[in-house]
Design an enzyme around this catalytic site. Structure first.
Site, PDB file in Angstrom:
ATOM      1  N   GLU A   1       0.847  -1.201   0.000  1.00 52.19           N
ATOM      2  CA  GLU A   1       0.000   0.000   0.000  1.00 52.19           C
ATOM      3  C   GLU A   1       0.880   1.248   0.000  1.00 52.19           C
ATOM      4  O   GLU A   1       0.571   2.232  -0.673  1.00 52.19           O
ATOM      5  CB  GLU A   1      -0.893   0.031   1.242  1.00 52.19           C
TER       6      GLU A   1
ATOM      7  N   ASP B   1     -11.372 -10.896   4.294  1.00 55.29           N
ATOM      8  CA  ASP B   1     -11.736 -12.275   4.665  1.00 55.29           C
ATOM      9  C   ASP B   1     -12.847 -12.211   5.699  1.00 55.29           C
ATOM     10  O   ASP B   1     -13.194 -11.129   6.180  1.00 55.29           O
ATOM     11  CB  ASP B   1     -10.508 -13.003   5.233  1.00 55.29           C
TER      12      ASP B   1
HETATM   13  N1  ADE Z   1      -6.742  -8.422   9.082  1.00 56.31           N
HETATM   14  C1  ADE Z   1      -7.311  -8.968   7.990  1.00 56.31           C
HETATM   15  N2  ADE Z   1      -7.991 -10.087   8.307  1.00 56.31           N
HETATM   16  C2  ADE Z   1      -7.848 -10.259   9.641  1.00 56.31           C
HETATM   17  C3  ADE Z   1      -8.302 -11.250  10.541  1.00 56.31           C
HETATM   18  N3  ADE Z   1      -9.044 -12.273  10.123  1.00 56.31           N
HETATM   19  N4  ADE Z   1      -7.952 -11.122  11.855  1.00 56.31           N
HETATM   20  C4  ADE Z   1      -7.177 -10.075  12.251  1.00 56.31           C
HETATM   21  N5  ADE Z   1      -6.713  -9.131  11.437  1.00 56.31           N
HETATM   22  C5  ADE Z   1      -7.047  -9.208  10.136  1.00 56.31           C
END
Ligand code: ADE
Length: 254
Positions: A12, A214
């Site tokens: 980024e 996610d």
């Molecule tokens: N950043 C992106 N995905 C995450 C997750 N599942 N847990 C903690 N930080 C994150």
């Protein structure tokens, strides 16, 4: 006016460094700070590394040694709210630390000696980021074939609460626990709470911009890695670029 941009990924930072005019690089505390003119505004770009300690050290340095007036934080997050999909954007309102637990001395989540359980982002900055995110999402849907890979169809943004902790969440049981104990939380990540506390303690307005990579469950590792490789930077570059154009036009006081 000097803007500090902290990113949770080096990619980024690189996506913005390429637009920086007259850059100078300062190495301090194992971080590279890139200072220069970004679309007309003096800006310092830095990769925080991961976790609350890493990001608080970066934020403190940015404020004390580089004298930034506002802080923008960009990165990805795991969804807690099931209405959020990969590719949606969360702009943080109240930023909790979900691993803070000093009971019985303090209530669960209360940050010792502060009397609060969260720190709030600047409403003015969040308004500007909302406009920037809306504009970016409108253009990205029509322009980017890369979104098909993640089946991102109609990405949205929300302003909502975020919880940070020194833990990558990859188990639905943890998602349920966070959802039950902090019901307003939209997503989890590992830095925002620390940056929020440092900025609040130094009186520096901040905003935390997170793209959902996610759903914080058993697929999170695969989705996270794919997402950060292919599109996380596209999002932060696009939103930040719109923010600068909006900011320059409005010169809003934060
Ligand atoms: N950043 C992106 N995905 C995450 C997750 N599942 N847990 C903690 N930080 C994150």
């Amino acid at each position: 006016m000097k803007i500090g941009i902290i990113s949770a990924m080096q990619e980024e930072v690189e996506s913005l460094v390429k637009f920086l005019k007259d850059p100078t690089i300062t190495t301090s505390g194992k971080r590279s700070y890139y200072e220069g003119n970004l679309w007309g505004i003096t800006t310092v770009l830095v990769f925080s590394r991961w976790g609350k300690v890493a990001s608080s050290s970066t934020a403190t340095n940015l404020i004390l040694n580089f004298g930034v007036d506002i802080v923008l934080f960009t990165g990805v997050a795991g969804a807690i709210d099931r209405d959020l999909n990969i590719g949606d954007v969360v702009i943080g309102r109240n930023i909790y630390q979900h691993d803070m637990d000093s009971r019985p001395l303090y209530n669960r989540y209360e940050i010792p000696l502060t009397g609060v359980s969260y720190f709030s982002a600047s409403e003015e900055l969040n308004k500007m980021v909302s406009v920037s995110a809306r504009k970016f999402l409108d253009t990205v849907i029509t322009n980017s074939s890369i979104l098909d890979e993640f089946q991102i169809k109609s990405p949205k943004f929300v302003i909502g609460d975020i919880a940070s902790g020194d833990q990558f969440i990859s188990d639905s049981k943890d998602v349920i626990n966070i959802k039950n104990s902090l019901p307003s939380v939209k997503c989890v990540e590992m830095e925002g709470g620390a940056v929020a506390q440092v900025c609040s303690e130094y009186g520096v307005p901040f905003t935390i911009i997170r793209t959902i990579s996610d759903t914080a469950d058993q697929n999170s590792e695969i989705d996270f890695l794919k997402f950060i490789q292919s599109i996380a930077s596209l999002y932060s570059e696009g939103i930040i670029k719109n923010f600068y154009s909006h900011y320059s036009q409005k010169k809003i006081k934060v």
